[in-house]
Design a protein around this motif. Structure first.
Motif, PDB file in Angstrom:
ATOM      1  N   THR A  58      72.625  69.908  -3.493  1.00  0.00           N
ATOM      2  CA  THR A  58      71.860  68.865  -4.185  1.00  0.00           C
ATOM      3  C   THR A  58      72.516  68.493  -5.504  1.00  0.00           C
ATOM      4  O   THR A  58      73.003  69.363  -6.236  1.00  0.00           O
ATOM      5  N   ILE A  59      72.515  67.176  -5.770  1.00  0.00           N
ATOM      6  CA  ILE A  59      73.052  66.617  -7.015  1.00  0.00           C
ATOM      7  C   ILE A  59      71.886  66.043  -7.810  1.00  0.00           C
ATOM      8  O   ILE A  59      71.047  65.323  -7.260  1.00  0.00           O
ATOM      9  N   TYR A  60      71.837  66.329  -9.121  1.00  0.00           N
ATOM     10  CA  TYR A  60      70.705  65.972  -9.977  1.00  0.00           C
ATOM     11  C   TYR A  60      71.166  65.016 -11.073  1.00  0.00           C
ATOM     12  O   TYR A  60      72.203  65.223 -11.708  1.00  0.00           O
ATOM     13  N   HIS A  61      70.380  63.958 -11.293  1.00  0.00           N
ATOM     14  CA  HIS A  61      70.632  63.019 -12.400  1.00  0.00           C
ATOM     15  C   HIS A  61      69.276  62.654 -13.001  1.00  0.00           C
ATOM     16  O   HIS A  61      68.364  62.217 -12.294  1.00  0.00           O
ATOM     17  N   ASN A  62      69.151  62.809 -14.309  1.00  0.00           N
ATOM     18  CA  ASN A  62      67.898  62.510 -15.003  1.00  0.00           C
ATOM     19  C   ASN A  62      68.226  61.726 -16.263  1.00  0.00           C
ATOM     20  O   ASN A  62      68.924  62.221 -17.152  1.00  0.00           O
ATOM     21  N   ALA A  63      67.756  60.473 -16.342  1.00  0.00           N
ATOM     22  CA  ALA A  63      68.034  59.621 -17.500  1.00  0.00           C
ATOM     23  C   ALA A  63      67.077  58.445 -17.445  1.00  0.00           C
ATOM     24  O   ALA A  63      66.421  58.196 -16.430  1.00  0.00           O
ATOM     25  N   ARG A  64      67.001  57.714 -18.539  1.00  0.00           N
ATOM     26  CA  ARG A  64      66.304  56.441 -18.457  1.00  0.00           C
ATOM     27  C   ARG A  64      67.152  55.471 -17.650  1.00  0.00           C
ATOM     28  O   ARG A  64      68.373  55.653 -17.514  1.00  0.00           O
ATOM     29  N   HIS A  65      66.525  54.456 -17.097  1.00  0.00           N
ATOM     30  CA  HIS A  65      67.291  53.473 -16.336  1.00  0.00           C
ATOM     31  C   HIS A  65      68.067  52.614 -17.319  1.00  0.00           C
ATOM     32  O   HIS A  65      67.514  51.788 -18.044  1.00  0.00           O
ATOM     33  N   ALA A  66      69.379  52.825 -17.363  1.00  0.00           N
ATOM     34  CA  ALA A  66      70.280  52.077 -18.250  1.00  0.00           C
ATOM     35  C   ALA A  66      71.581  51.954 -17.486  1.00  0.00           C
ATOM     36  O   ALA A  66      72.462  52.808 -17.588  1.00  0.00           O
ATOM     37  N   GLY A  97      72.336  69.049 -20.937  1.00  0.00           N
ATOM     38  CA  GLY A  97      72.156  70.433 -21.359  1.00  0.00           C
ATOM     39  C   GLY A  97      70.993  71.094 -20.648  1.00  0.00           C
ATOM     40  O   GLY A  97      71.060  72.281 -20.274  1.00  0.00           O
ATOM     41  N   GLU A  98      69.908  70.345 -20.445  1.00  0.00           N
ATOM     42  CA  GLU A  98      68.754  70.895 -19.732  1.00  0.00           C
ATOM     43  C   GLU A  98      69.136  71.289 -18.309  1.00  0.00           C
ATOM     44  O   GLU A  98      68.782  72.375 -17.826  1.00  0.00           O
ATOM     45  N   ALA A  99      69.843  70.385 -17.612  1.00  0.00           N
ATOM     46  CA  ALA A  99      70.231  70.674 -16.231  1.00  0.00           C
ATOM     47  C   ALA A  99      71.181  71.867 -16.165  1.00  0.00           C
ATOM     48  O   ALA A  99      71.071  72.729 -15.274  1.00  0.00           O
ATOM     49  N   MET A 100      72.115  71.945 -17.096  1.00  0.00           N
ATOM     50  CA  MET A 100      73.044  73.077 -17.129  1.00  0.00           C
ATOM     51  C   MET A 100      72.307  74.383 -17.374  1.00  0.00           C
ATOM     52  O   MET A 100      72.640  75.419 -16.782  1.00  0.00           O
ATOM     53  N   ASP A 108      52.173  65.212 -29.478  1.00  0.00           N
ATOM     54  CA  ASP A 108      51.232  64.830 -28.427  1.00  0.00           C
ATOM     55  C   ASP A 108      51.955  63.833 -27.512  1.00  0.00           C
ATOM     56  O   ASP A 108      52.358  62.754 -27.966  1.00  0.00           O
ATOM     57  N   HIS A 109      52.107  64.190 -26.218  1.00  0.00           N
ATOM     58  CA  HIS A 109      52.908  63.352 -25.317  1.00  0.00           C
ATOM     59  C   HIS A 109      52.386  61.931 -25.204  1.00  0.00           C
ATOM     60  O   HIS A 109      53.122  61.010 -24.852  1.00  0.00           O
ATOM     61  N   ARG A 110      51.097  61.720 -25.546  1.00  0.00           N
ATOM     62  CA  ARG A 110      50.527  60.360 -25.463  1.00  0.00           C
ATOM     63  C   ARG A 110      51.121  59.420 -26.500  1.00  0.00           C
ATOM     64  O   ARG A 110      50.992  58.201 -26.381  1.00  0.00           O
ATOM     65  N   GLU A 137      57.582  67.651 -16.981  1.00  0.00           N
ATOM     66  CA  GLU A 137      58.716  68.495 -17.303  1.00  0.00           C
ATOM     67  C   GLU A 137      58.862  69.644 -16.316  1.00  0.00           C
ATOM     68  O   GLU A 137      59.988  69.968 -15.892  1.00  0.00           O
ATOM     69  N   ALA A 138      57.752  70.265 -15.913  1.00  0.00           N
ATOM     70  CA  ALA A 138      57.834  71.403 -14.995  1.00  0.00           C
ATOM     71  C   ALA A 138      58.465  70.997 -13.668  1.00  0.00           C
ATOM     72  O   ALA A 138      59.235  71.763 -13.064  1.00  0.00           O
TER      73      ALA A 138
END
Length: 670
Positions: A369-377, A466-469, A46-48, A437-438
């Motif tokens: 377009t360049i994509y980056h997805n991560a927590r802010h670290a 891996g998701e982006a690839m 459950d995402h909550r 996610e969508a």
């Protein structure tokens, strides 16, 4: 220590075994009859109730194991969420009450206001929900219900608030619950050694097998308080003997002292200064001694943890007790793996309206377009270097979009990232908010490249890459060992190459990484379409090979192997042969330069940078036209000058030169 008072009225009750089973197993006895996925956090159903990636990993793995016909369940802490869970799920209150009453030894240097021990009590109850046919048991009561918003006590509370011991209490409560309820043949799959280091020994004594997964690359020598570990193992009915002999030897040569002072800034090593009463032991070494199998998420992660190869920590690691214990455990080291989620594997970039997606985010579809997805670290994820490199390219007139999702519970105030977005608002979409996610899948499908310049070898699989690839974004990413399975480190002309590699980085501020990002992004943006199409096809095929079905099959074999005593360990491939000398193999001199300074000259082939190191302060030497690195640094009392040497290929090592003095000084090259 006060003995516990336990009233236990539990379902599926069996008496705990007091010794490991030794009778021969038949073929049918080798199949695990019950698998328990146990971790401090298990909310992926459950995402909550998800606070970290391990929750999602656990839920995906549990469902895949279920689909293989295994009886799998979850065990976790309730974190005060039972009332909220009742709003969304059917919750069954189990007939289980366990009164924990225990004195936990404390390090007086860390807990100065709490004496030598703290008495912790909790009346622990158990509650079950069933989702998709999988039972998840939540243990509630006392500190286990603390921090319902974050689940995890803030690190700042260590030494001040006993609520910081909540994860330790969970180890006690979970172990006692399992010993009283698990049927014969149970395999307990534990996650993150510093959340379960007490559990393998008593569980194996009670007849279970334990598979322990190293989920993140914490400093390899991270330690736990010895008196605490010994006392709580006794409390759980286990022998304290596994704690014996896990202290590190003295690390007190001049070069070792320099390493110990500097290495904490690399996130590879924690320093534990010796003092009267000092008694700390390696938590990972304790788990390596007591687990049935020690598991890793990728072959590269296993190699990094067990060798620290080509990092600033490699030389000191050779002397640490944890290295010795990992060597002894070589026949119990496995790679269960990780996987890309089904929604990402099903993504089809040809069905995504790229122009509409980019326009919705204020970006120009005519640009790549360049994509980056991560927590802010900012350090772990290399986001400082990422922002600087992209700004250089945009400032120079290179036209592209940057989609930067840097998840944070607070608004971003980082000047590098926000400065990039403010300087180029038509080209940069920057968000720290949770994104469905969508929507992330659409953004990844709209991207030509994905950028992951992670640092300090802190990634163990890097799921977001891996998701982006899988969506067709060609990766530009560091050559961390924990990411090499994605194929981007292969030479560009290799038939299976997926993208471009950046040098590994172990610096908080790394101009070389900035330059490499700039060069590789610029190169791929200018690449012929057929070259990008080849890399994209390889990237998609590679990423889509990481499925939960494959991971579940691997773990099924691991679980059966530890039950039968026929575990097949992972055998790392031989390390690639170095094409140049080791980083610290050079020559140099140190000469007085006035009363208070030294003039240093160092020469070695294939070196990119040389830094003089004292504690956390560094002085970079400058390469002169002859290829030597020279500079002037303040004089000091140390008998050697310690230097961190980084080769052009990213390998890092140490060198030491004798300091000036009236007599020959101790020399120590590692």
């Amino acid at each position: 220590m006060t003995e516990s008072r336990t009233e236990s009225r539990t379902e599926s009750r069996t008496e705990p075994r007091t010794e490991p089973r030794t009778e021969p197993r038949t073929r049918s006895d080798t199949e695990p009859s019950n698998v328990v996925e146990c971790h401090f956090e298990f909310g992926g159903f459950d995402h909550r109730f998800v606070k970290g990636g391990i929750s999602v990993y656990l839920w995906n793995l549990s469902r895949a194991l279920r689909d293989r016909g295994l009886a799998v369940s979850g065990l976790t802490a309730a974190h005060g969420t039972v009332p909220e869970l009742r709003r969304h799920h059917d919750v069954t209150d189990l007939d289980h009450v366990d009164t924990i009453d225990v004195e936990i030894p404390l390090d007086p240097a860390v807990w100065p206001d709490h004496g030598p021990a703290a008495r912790i009590t909790a009346e622990v109850t158990a509650h079950r929900i069933t989702v998709d046919g999988i039972d998840v048991v939540l243990l509630a009561g006392g500190p286990l219900d603390g921090h319902p918003e974050t689940f995890y006590p803030p690190y700042e509370s260590k030494g001040r608030d006993l609520g910081f011991l909540k994860p330790l209490l969970f180890q006690l409560a979970a172990t006692r619950y399992l010993i009283r309820t698990m049927p014969p043949g149970t395999v307990v799959h534990l996650h993150e050694p510093y959340y379960h280091y007490l559990m393998p020994a008593p569980l194996r004594r009670a007849g279970a097998e334990t598979v322990c997964t190293v989920q993140s690359n914490m400093p390899v020598n991270k330690k736990v308080y010895g008196p605490e570990a010994r006392a709580l193992l006794r409390y759980l009915g286990a022998d304290e003997a596994p704690v014996a002999g896990l202290a590190d030897p003295p690390l007190d040569t001049p070069l070792e002292r320099a390493m110990r002072g500097y290495l904490p800034v690399t996130h590879l090593y924690n320093e534990y200064p010796e003092r009267p009463g000092h008694d700390y032991v390696s938590g990972l070494a304790l788990v390596a001694r007591t687990a049935s199998a020690l598991d890793f998420l990728s072959p590269g992660q296993l190699e990094h943890v067990t060798t620290q190869r080509d990092t600033p920590a490699q030389a000191l690691f050779q002397r640490l007790r944890v290295r010795h214990e990992l060597d002894l455990a070589a026949d119990r080291l496995v790679v269960g793996g990780c996987a890309v989620g089904p929604a990402w594997l099903a993504a089809d970039r040809t069905r995504v309206d790229r122009a509409a997606v980019l326009r919705r985010h204020g970006l120009d579809p005519a640009r790549p377009t360049i994509y980056h997805n991560a927590r802010h670290a900012i350090h772990h994820k290399g986001q400082r270097e990422l922002a600087r490199a992209l700004r250089r390219l945009l400032d120079a007139g290179r036209r592209f979009n940057a989609v930067l999702h840097c998840l944070s519970p607070l608004p971003l105030t980082d000047p590098e990232l926000t400065g990039l977005a403010e300087a180029h608002p038509d080209a940069v979409w920057l968000s720290s908010e949770p994104v469905p996610e969508a929507e992330l899948i659409e953004l990844a499908c709209a991207a030509e490249l994905c950028l992951f310049p992670s640092k300090f070898e802190m990634d163990t699989f890097l799921l977001a890459m891996g998701e982006a690839m899988a969506c067709g974004a060609v990766p530009v990413a560091t050559a961390q060992l924990g990411m090499t399975h994605f194929g981007h480190t292969r030479p560009p002309d290799h038939p299976e190459a997926t993208g471009a590699a950046l040098p590994r980085s172990f610096r908080a501020d790394d101009p070389a990484l900035v330059a490499a990002i700039e060069a590789q992004v610029d190169r791929l943006l200018a690449a012929p379409p057929e070259e990008l199409a080849r890399l994209r096809a390889n990237a998609v095929r590679t990423a889509r090979g990481f499925t939960w079905e494959r991971v579940a099959a691997t773990f099924h074999a691991v679980f059966a192997g530890v039950r039968a005593g026929t575990l097949t360990p992972h055998r790392p491939a031989p390390a690639p042969s170095a094409s140049a000398p080791e980083p610290g193999t050079g020559t140099g001199t140190v000469e007085p330069a006035g009363r208070d300074h030294w003039r240093i000259a160092y020469r070695a082939a294939g070196v990119r940078t040389v830094d003089v190191v004292r504690a956390t302060t560094t002085w970079p030497l400058t390469a002169d036209p002859t290829g030597a690195f020279t500079g002037t640094v303040p004089a000091a009392a140390e008998p050697v000058v310690a230097m961190l040497v980084t080769r052009a290929d990213g390998r890092v090592g140490w060198a030491a030169l004798d300091a000036p003095g009236p007599a020959p000084q101790e020399r120590d090259d590692t």
